[in-house]
Design a protein around this motif. Structure first.
Motif, short mmCIF file in Angstrom:
data_model
loop_
_atom_site.label_atom_id
_atom_site.label_comp_id
_atom_site.label_asym_id
_atom_site.label_seq_id
_atom_site.Cartn_x
_atom_site.Cartn_y
_atom_site.Cartn_z
N ARG A 8 0.99 -0.87 -0.05
CA ARG A 8 -0.26 -0.17 -0.11
C ARG A 8 1.00 1.34 -0.04
NH1 ARG A 8 -3.08 -2.89 4.46
NH2 ARG A 8 -2.69 -0.06 5.75
N LEU A 9 1.92 1.53 0.58
CA LEU A 9 3.18 2.86 1.05
C LEU A 9 4.00 1.92 -0.90
CD1 LEU A 9 4.82 2.03 4.26
CD2 LEU A 9 3.33 4.07 3.48
N ILE A 10 3.97 1.62 -1.10
CA ILE A 10 5.15 1.72 -2.38
C ILE A 10 3.53 2.33 -3.82
CG2 ILE A 10 5.46 -0.26 -4.24
CD1 ILE A 10 7.27 0.55 -2.40
N ASP A 11 1.94 1.36 -3.47
CA ASP A 11 1.97 2.11 -3.94
C ASP A 11 1.02 3.55 -4.19
OD1 ASP A 11 1.21 -1.00 -4.85
OD2 ASP A 11 -0.31 -1.46 -4.37
N ALA A 12 0.82 3.92 -3.12
CA ALA A 12 0.00 4.46 -2.70
C ALA A 12 1.35 6.20 -3.31
CB ALA A 12 0.30 5.16 -1.37
N THR A 13 3.01 5.68 -2.74
CA THR A 13 4.15 6.62 -3.25
C THR A 13 3.68 6.78 -4.57
OG1 THR A 13 5.15 5.64 -1.09
CG2 THR A 13 7.13 6.56 -2.84
N TYR A 14 3.83 5.25 -5.74
CA TYR A 14 4.02 6.07 -6.83
C TYR A 14 3.31 6.40 -7.21
CZ TYR A 14 4.10 4.64 -12.23
OH TYR A 14 3.33 4.47 -12.93
N GLU A 15 2.29 6.75 -7.10
CA GLU A 15 0.95 7.21 -7.44
C GLU A 15 1.10 9.30 -7.15
OE1 GLU A 15 -1.46 7.00 -9.68
OE2 GLU A 15 -0.37 5.19 -9.91
N GLU A 16 1.32 8.89 -5.90
CA GLU A 16 1.79 11.08 -5.84
C GLU A 16 2.86 11.20 -6.11
OE1 GLU A 16 0.92 13.72 -2.69
OE2 GLU A 16 -0.15 12.22 -3.72
N VAL A 17 3.68 10.18 -6.41
CA VAL A 17 4.97 11.12 -7.39
C VAL A 17 4.92 11.38 -8.78
CG1 VAL A 17 7.77 10.20 -8.28
CG2 VAL A 17 7.04 10.18 -5.47
N TYR A 18 4.23 10.06 -9.30
CA TYR A 18 3.77 10.12 -10.48
C TYR A 18 2.62 11.56 -10.82
CZ TYR A 18 2.12 8.30 -15.52
OH TYR A 18 1.67 8.15 -16.44
#
Length: 193
Positions: A8-18
């Motif tokens: 969940r952290l990886i997914d949320a980080t990716y979306e936020e950075v993207y």
């Protein structure tokens, strides 16, 4: 449960950075979107940067592997599959652009860890294109050529096409560019096809 929290952290980080770039990504928003507290993040990552680098490595590499490596690992019709994927606008985000190109433009000149990570991913992207062309040559779908240069040209044009669509707000820029790329690649097809 631990793996689920990390994912969940990886997914949320990716979306936020993207969506906002690394520098614009807010840790509070990442944590809120992941549904975890800061302490949970520190269990997996020492800081936002390491979490972002992990997300980039895992999500972008997975994105390219899923899309392009599957073509290489198929049983033939490599060019036909590649052309279909290039023409598929549903797998592109023309508003946000290419996550790899966005980060290269934002971070490669200001952070060595990002620069190193992004160069590896970009090299893998080119390598998978080369492997598709190598497989097409081996199967007789196209004549012998410098597949390394063709992969470089293809990736450069594809990245530029996505950037053009993002900059203009018109996805047709992408599709027009891709059709020119496909026409060029088709010039390498064997005459008996």
């Amino acid at each position: 449960m631990k793996e689920n929290t990390r994912q969940r952290l990886i997914d949320a980080t990716y979306e936020e950075v993207y969506s906002h770039g690394y520098q614009g990504a807010a840790l509070a928003d990442i944590l809120a979107n992941a549904g975890v507290h800061k302490g949970s993040m520190y269990h997996f990552f020492p800081n936002k940067k390491e979490m972002a680098l992990s997300a980039i490595k895992e999500k972008i590499a997975q994105r390219f592997a899923t899309r392009y490596q599957a073509i290489k690992e198929s049983d033939g019709c490599y060019l036909e599959q590649l052309f279909a994927m290039l023409r598929d606008g549903n797998i592109r985000d023309f508003k946000r652009g290419c996550p790899l190109a966005n980060l290269v433009q934002e971070m490669s000149n200001i952070d060595e860890d990002f620069d190193r990570t992004l160069k590896v991913i970009y090299a893998q992207f080119r390598k998978v294109f080369k492997s598709i062309y190598d497989a097409a040559v081996k199967e007789g779908e196209m004549r012998e050529c410098d597949t390394r240069q063709l992969a470089l040209f293809s990736v450069a044009l594809l990245e530029g096409a996505i950037l053009s669509a993002k900059a203009s707000g018109d996805s047709q820029d992408y599709f027009d560019s891709v059709e020119m790329l496909i026409t060029y690649i088709e010039s390498y097809k064997r005459a008996n096809q």
